[in-house]
Design a protein around this motif. Structure first.
Motif, mmCIF file in Angstrom:
data_model
loop_
_atom_site.group_PDB
_atom_site.id
_atom_site.type_symbol
_atom_site.label_atom_id
_atom_site.label_comp_id
_atom_site.label_asym_id
_atom_site.label_seq_id
_atom_site.Cartn_x
_atom_site.Cartn_y
_atom_site.Cartn_z
ATOM 1 N N PHE A 147 0.912 -1.087 -0.072
ATOM 2 C CA PHE A 147 0.038 0.047 0.032
ATOM 3 C C PHE A 147 0.966 1.241 0.071
ATOM 4 C CE2 PHE A 147 -4.509 1.194 0.937
ATOM 5 C CZ PHE A 147 -4.321 2.647 1.013
ATOM 6 N N ILE A 148 0.959 1.719 -1.255
ATOM 7 C CA ILE A 148 1.696 3.083 -1.183
ATOM 8 C C ILE A 148 1.172 4.316 -0.907
ATOM 9 C CG2 ILE A 148 3.476 4.663 -2.810
ATOM 10 C CD1 ILE A 148 3.556 1.885 -4.461
ATOM 11 N N PHE A 149 1.308 5.060 0.129
ATOM 12 C CA PHE A 149 0.566 6.063 0.516
ATOM 13 C C PHE A 149 1.239 7.565 0.535
ATOM 14 C CE2 PHE A 149 -2.484 6.832 4.487
ATOM 15 C CZ PHE A 149 -3.604 7.270 3.622
ATOM 16 N N SER A 150 0.856 8.256 -0.351
ATOM 17 C CA SER A 150 1.359 9.661 -0.310
ATOM 18 C C SER A 150 0.791 10.548 0.632
ATOM 19 C CB SER A 150 1.486 9.981 -1.699
ATOM 20 O OG SER A 150 0.028 10.199 -2.106
ATOM 21 N N ASP A 151 1.311 11.935 0.706
ATOM 22 C CA ASP A 151 0.482 12.953 1.246
ATOM 23 C C ASP A 151 0.279 14.149 0.399
ATOM 24 O OD1 ASP A 151 0.433 15.009 3.282
ATOM 25 O OD2 ASP A 151 1.230 13.774 4.587
ATOM 26 N N ASP A 152 -1.226 14.496 0.471
ATOM 27 C CA ASP A 152 -1.534 15.799 -0.294
ATOM 28 C C ASP A 152 -1.283 15.738 -1.824
ATOM 29 O OD1 ASP A 152 -2.055 16.807 2.329
ATOM 30 O OD2 ASP A 152 -0.420 18.006 2.467
ATOM 31 N N LYS A 158 11.903 -7.539 -11.230
ATOM 32 C CA LYS A 158 12.875 -8.363 -11.018
ATOM 33 C C LYS A 158 12.990 -9.500 -10.137
ATOM 34 C CE LYS A 158 15.337 -4.055 -12.883
ATOM 35 N NZ LYS A 158 16.262 -3.036 -12.445
ATOM 36 N N SER A 159 12.460 -9.163 -9.034
ATOM 37 C CA SER A 159 12.480 -10.303 -7.909
ATOM 38 C C SER A 159 11.466 -11.481 -8.280
ATOM 39 C CB SER A 159 12.289 -9.671 -6.696
ATOM 40 O OG SER A 159 10.776 -9.068 -6.643
ATOM 41 N N GLY A 160 10.595 -11.353 -9.116
ATOM 42 C CA GLY A 160 9.541 -12.265 -9.588
ATOM 43 C C GLY A 160 8.158 -12.039 -8.593
ATOM 44 N N LEU A 161 8.288 -11.111 -7.734
ATOM 45 C CA LEU A 161 7.176 -10.819 -6.801
ATOM 46 C C LEU A 161 5.993 -10.285 -7.490
ATOM 47 C CD1 LEU A 161 9.065 -9.498 -3.642
ATOM 48 C CD2 LEU A 161 7.861 -11.702 -3.961
ATOM 49 N N ALA A 162 6.118 -9.444 -8.656
ATOM 50 C CA ALA A 162 5.004 -9.019 -9.215
ATOM 51 C C ALA A 162 3.873 -9.680 -9.465
ATOM 52 C CB ALA A 162 5.581 -8.256 -10.577
ATOM 53 N N LYS A 163 4.123 -10.929 -9.893
ATOM 54 C CA LYS A 163 2.770 -11.619 -10.266
ATOM 55 C C LYS A 163 1.850 -12.193 -8.983
ATOM 56 C CE LYS A 163 5.722 -15.927 -10.097
ATOM 57 N NZ LYS A 163 6.356 -17.044 -10.905
ATOM 58 N N ASN A 164 2.288 -12.025 -7.916
ATOM 59 C CA ASN A 164 1.523 -12.408 -6.707
ATOM 60 C C ASN A 164 1.479 -11.318 -5.659
ATOM 61 O OD1 ASN A 164 -0.047 -14.200 -5.472
ATOM 62 N ND2 ASN A 164 1.494 -14.965 -4.026
ATOM 63 N N THR A 165 1.582 -9.934 -6.123
ATOM 64 C CA THR A 165 1.805 -8.855 -5.005
ATOM 65 C C THR A 165 0.668 -7.982 -5.698
ATOM 66 O OG1 THR A 165 3.989 -9.171 -4.564
ATOM 67 C CG2 THR A 165 3.179 -6.962 -4.142
ATOM 68 N N VAL A 166 -0.234 -7.464 -4.610
ATOM 69 C CA VAL A 166 -1.181 -6.488 -5.016
ATOM 70 C C VAL A 166 -0.673 -5.324 -4.680
ATOM 71 C CG1 VAL A 166 -3.313 -5.599 -4.342
ATOM 72 C CG2 VAL A 166 -2.989 -7.912 -4.584
ATOM 73 N N VAL A 167 -0.665 -4.251 -5.608
ATOM 74 C CA VAL A 167 0.068 -2.830 -5.390
ATOM 75 C C VAL A 167 -0.896 -1.740 -5.478
ATOM 76 C CG1 VAL A 167 1.585 -1.050 -6.376
ATOM 77 C CG2 VAL A 167 2.109 -3.514 -6.618
ATOM 78 N N ILE A 168 -1.230 -1.129 -4.485
ATOM 79 C CA ILE A 168 -2.271 -0.117 -4.208
ATOM 80 C C ILE A 168 -1.380 1.316 -4.119
ATOM 81 C CG2 ILE A 168 -3.875 0.917 -2.752
ATOM 82 C CD1 ILE A 168 -4.680 -1.999 -1.676
ATOM 83 N N TYR A 169 -1.941 2.313 -4.758
ATOM 84 C CA TYR A 169 -1.320 3.768 -4.476
ATOM 85 C C TYR A 169 -2.734 4.560 -4.408
ATOM 86 C CZ TYR A 169 -0.010 8.359 -5.133
ATOM 87 O OH TYR A 169 0.112 9.750 -4.757
ATOM 88 N N ALA A 170 -2.305 5.265 -3.126
ATOM 89 C CA ALA A 170 -3.372 6.352 -2.702
ATOM 90 C C ALA A 170 -2.782 7.545 -2.090
ATOM 91 C CB ALA A 170 -4.376 5.449 -1.830
ATOM 92 N N SER A 171 -3.653 8.499 -1.913
ATOM 93 C CA SER A 171 -3.125 9.591 -1.165
ATOM 94 C C SER A 171 -4.043 9.713 0.114
ATOM 95 C CB SER A 171 -3.113 10.994 -1.902
ATOM 96 O OG SER A 171 -2.772 11.874 -1.155
ATOM 97 N N ASP A 172 -3.407 10.388 1.002
ATOM 98 C CA ASP A 172 -4.287 10.415 2.338
ATOM 99 C C ASP A 172 -5.615 11.410 1.950
ATOM 100 O OD1 ASP A 172 -2.903 12.694 2.247
ATOM 101 O OD2 ASP A 172 -1.851 12.687 4.032
ATOM 102 N N GLN A 173 -5.594 12.194 1.371
ATOM 103 C CA GLN A 173 -6.843 13.026 0.960
ATOM 104 C C GLN A 173 -6.522 13.973 -0.338
ATOM 105 O OE1 GLN A 173 -5.380 14.386 4.183
ATOM 106 N NE2 GLN A 173 -3.918 15.270 2.756
ATOM 107 N N GLY A 174 -7.466 14.577 -0.848
ATOM 108 C CA GLY A 174 -7.185 15.377 -1.785
ATOM 109 C C GLY A 174 -6.289 16.701 -1.662
#
Length: 516
Positions: free
Chosen positions: A34-39, A326-342
Motif C-alpha cells: 500500500f503506497i500512501f502519499s501525502d496531499d 526483477k524479484s519475481g514478486l510482481a505476479k503475486n503482489t497487489v500494489v495499491i497507490y493512494a493519497s491520504d486525501q485530495g
C-alpha cells in the motif's frame, strides 16, 4: 514389529507434508503493498486526466489494474486519514479527529494486527504521522512527525532515531526494498510505503529542480472565486494570494542557516538548491510584479514546485515496481497507490484540503491485482477510506473485524460483477479541525452520485447544497432556493440516517439544533 516401525515414519511424513502444504498455501496468498502519499491531488495525475504532468508509474498501476473515480475520504486531513486506514472506522470512533498532539490509540482493532494474526508479515516504512509508534507491525522505519525532505531522521526499532543523508523519497524506497529482501519468505507480506511527498513546503529533489519551468499552467475556472453564498469558504485562510508564504513556501529569500527544513541541506545540496532559487528570485525581481500578476506568478511557482516534488514520488514508485518485476514478486503482489486525501491546486484560489468540496474530498486510488483485476478497470461507485482496510483484509483472505465500519469493495473490482454488487448510494463526511491552521469551519455532509449537502457549524452555521451535474465547480449554493425543498428534505434525512448508522452522536446533537 514392522507395523510399529511404520507408524512413526508415516506420522512424520504426514506432519512434514502438512507443514509443507501450509507454507505453500501461505506463500500463495497475495502480498500487498500500500503506497500512501501525502496531499497528492487526483487532478494532478495523468491517469485522472492531467495532460501537463508526468506520472508514468502511477499511470501504469491504473493501466494494469483499476482506477477509482469516486474514492472519498471521511475527514480530509493527514493524520485522521491514516488512522482510518488502520482502523476502518470514522474519526469519531477511532479517536483521531485532528492533526494535533493526540496520540493514536494503538489498543483498538488495527488492520496491521489483524493481518499479522492472519499469518501476514507486516511493515511500515516512511511517513506515519500519528504521534505514536507503529503497532501490529513486525518491522517499521518511520519519519518522526512530518519528517523532512532532505537528510531526514527515521525512527527504527525498538525506538532509535537515526539521521540519513539523501532525499526522503529515495530513502523510503531504499528501506522498503531492503526489508523486502530480508523478510520471512515463508509468509505473505503487507507493506505500507508512506511517502512524505507532496506535502508542504514542496522541496524538490535536486534532479527535479525546474522540471516544469517551461509549462504554463492554466488558471482553474474558480481561481478568482468570490465565495458568494458560501460563508465558510469566504472566511478560510488557505489562499495562494494571502496564505502562501513567499519565503518558506516559494523559497524567495531563504536563510539557509536558520529556516525550517532548508537548514538541513548539506553544503553540496545547498549549492545546487540555492543556485536554482536565486535565479528564480532574480527573475521575479526583474518582473516587478504586483496585484493579480503577482498572485498568478505565485500560482505558477507553487505548481512547478509541487509537481517537481511529485516527480520524485512517481519515480520511486517506478523503482518499487521494477524491484517487484526483477524479484519475481510482481505476479503475486497487489500494489495499491493512494493519497491520504485530495488537495487544491488553485481551485477556488486555494492550496491545502479540509473542505467537503470535490478536490479535497476525492483522493486518488489505483490498484493492480494480477489475475484478479482486469487491466483498465474503472470503478464509479462511492468508495470511502473506511473501506480500504476491509478490502485489504478481503484480498488477504482474513476475516474483517466486526467493529470496522467499512465494506470490502473487492467484488466491484472483478470483471462482470459490478451491477450485481449492492453498494452505498450516499457517503458521509465529517471534518473537525478549527480554527488553526487554516480557519476552515467544522462541517459534516452527505455526497450522492449527483448532489452534495453540507452543514458548517462552530460559527459559520450555514447549509450548502450543490448539483454536481450542473455545477461541478461547486460555486452555486442552491440551499434555500425555490424548487429544492423536496431534494433538501430528502438529503437531510439521508444525512441523519448516515449519522445514526455510523454512530456519530456528536453530529446528531449538532444536527438537531442546526439552523433551518
Amino acid at each position: 514389529m514392522t507395523r510399529l516401525k511404520v507408524r512413526p515414519l508415516l506420522s512424520s511424513f504426514l506432519l512434514c507434508f502438512l507443514l509443507h502444504t501450509s507454507v505453500v498455501v501461505l506463500a500463495q496468498r497475495p502480498n500487498i503493498i500500500f503506497i500512501f502519499s501525502d496531499d497528492h491531488a487526483y487532478q494532478g495525475i495523468g491517469a485522472y486526466g492531467n495532460k501537463l504532468v508526468k506520472t508514468p508509474n502511477i499511470d501504469r498501476i491504473a493501466r494494469e489494474g483499476a482506477l477509482l473515480t469516486n474514492n472519498l475520504v471521511t475527514n480530509s486531513i493527514c493524520g485522521p486519514s491514516r488512522a482510518t486506514l488502520l482502523t476502518g472506522k470514522y474519526s469519531h470512533l477511532n479517536g483521531y479527529k485532528r492533526n494535533d498532539r493526540t496520540r493514536f490509540d494503538t489498543g483498538q482493532t488495527l488492520l496491521s494486527e489483524t493481518l499479522r494474526k492472519g499469518e501476514y508479515q507486516t511493515a511500515w516504512v516512511g511517513k506515519m504521522h500519528l504521534n505514536s509508534l507503529p503497532a501490529g507491525f513486525d518491522y517499521w522505519k518511520v519519519l518522526p512527525d512530518q519528517g523532512h525532505y532532505y537528510n531526514p531522521q527515521f525512527i527504527g526499532q525498538p525506538n532509535d532515531t537515526t539521521a540519513y543523508t539523501g532525499y526522503v523519497s529515495d530513502l523510503i524506497t531504499q528501506f522498503s526494498t531492503e526489508w523486502l529482501e530480508k523478510r520471512d519468505q515463508s509468509k505473505p507480506f503487507f507493506l505500507i510505503v508512506g511517502h512524505k511527498a507532496t506535502h508542504r513546503e514542496w522541496m524538490p529533489d535536486l534532479q527535479d529542480l525546474g522540471a516544469y519551468d517551461n509549462v504554463d499552467f492554466p488558471l482553474p475556472k474558480t481561481f478568482w472565486d468570490d465565495y458568494k453564498g458560501r460563508v465558510a469558504a469566504g472566511q478560510q485562510d488557505m489562499t495562494i494570494d494571502k496564505t502562501m508564504r513567499m519565503k518558506l513556501d516559494l523559497k524567495m529569500g531563504i536563510d539557509y542557516d536558520k529556516d525550517f527544513g532548508y537548514r538541513r541541506l548539506n553544503a553540496e545540496q545547498r549549492k545546487v538548491f540555492k543556485a536554482y532559487y536565486d535565479k528564480v528570485e532574480k527573475d521575479l525581481a526583474a518582473k516587478n510584479l504586483s496585484g493579480k500578476a503577482l498572485i498568478e506568478w505565485k500560482y505558477q511557482r507553487y505548481l512547478r514546485d509541487y509537481f517537481s516534488v511529485a516527480n520524485s514520488l512517481d519515480r520511486n514508485i517506478g523503482k518499487l515496481l521494477d524491484y517487484l518485476d526483477k524479484s519475481g514478486l510482481a505476479k503475486n503482489t497487489v500494489v495499491i497507490y493512494a493519497s491520504d486525501q485530495g488537495f487544491y491546486l488553485g481551485e477556488h484560489g486555494w492550496f491545502d484540503k479540509r473542505f467537503i468540496y470535490e478536490q479535497s474530498l476525492k483522493t486518488p486510488f489505483v490498484i493492480r491485482y494480477p489475475g484478479a483485476i482486469k487491466p483498465g478497470t474503472r470503478v464509479e461507485e462511492l468508495i470511502t477510506n473506511i473501506d480500504w482496510a476491509p478490502t485489504v483484509l478481503n484480498i488477504a483472505g482474513v476475516k474483517v473485524p466486526a467493529d470496522m465500519q467499512g465494506k470490502s469493495f473487492l467484488p466491484l473490482l472483478k470483471p462482470g460483477t459490478t451491477a450485481a454488487v449492492p453498494w452505498r448510494k450516499e457517503a458521509y463526511y465529517h471534518y473537525y479541525e478549527f480554527p488553526e491552521p487554516h480557519h476552515v469551519y467544522p462541517h459534516f455532509g452527505v455526497r450522492t452520485s449527483r448532489y452534495k449537502l453540507a452543514y458548517f457549524y462552530g460559527g459559520a452555521d450555514s447549509w450548502e447544497l450543490y448539483d454536481l451535474e450542473k455545477d461541478p465547480d461547486e460555486v452555486a449554493n442552491l440551499y434555500g432556493t425555490k424548487g429544492t425543498e423536496a431534494l433538501t428534505a430528502d438529503l437531510k434525512q439521508k444525512l441523519k440516517g448516515l449519522m445514526q448508522s455510523y454512530k456519530d452522536e456528536e453530529a446528531l446533537k449538532i444536527l438537531a439544533t442546526a439552523k433551518k
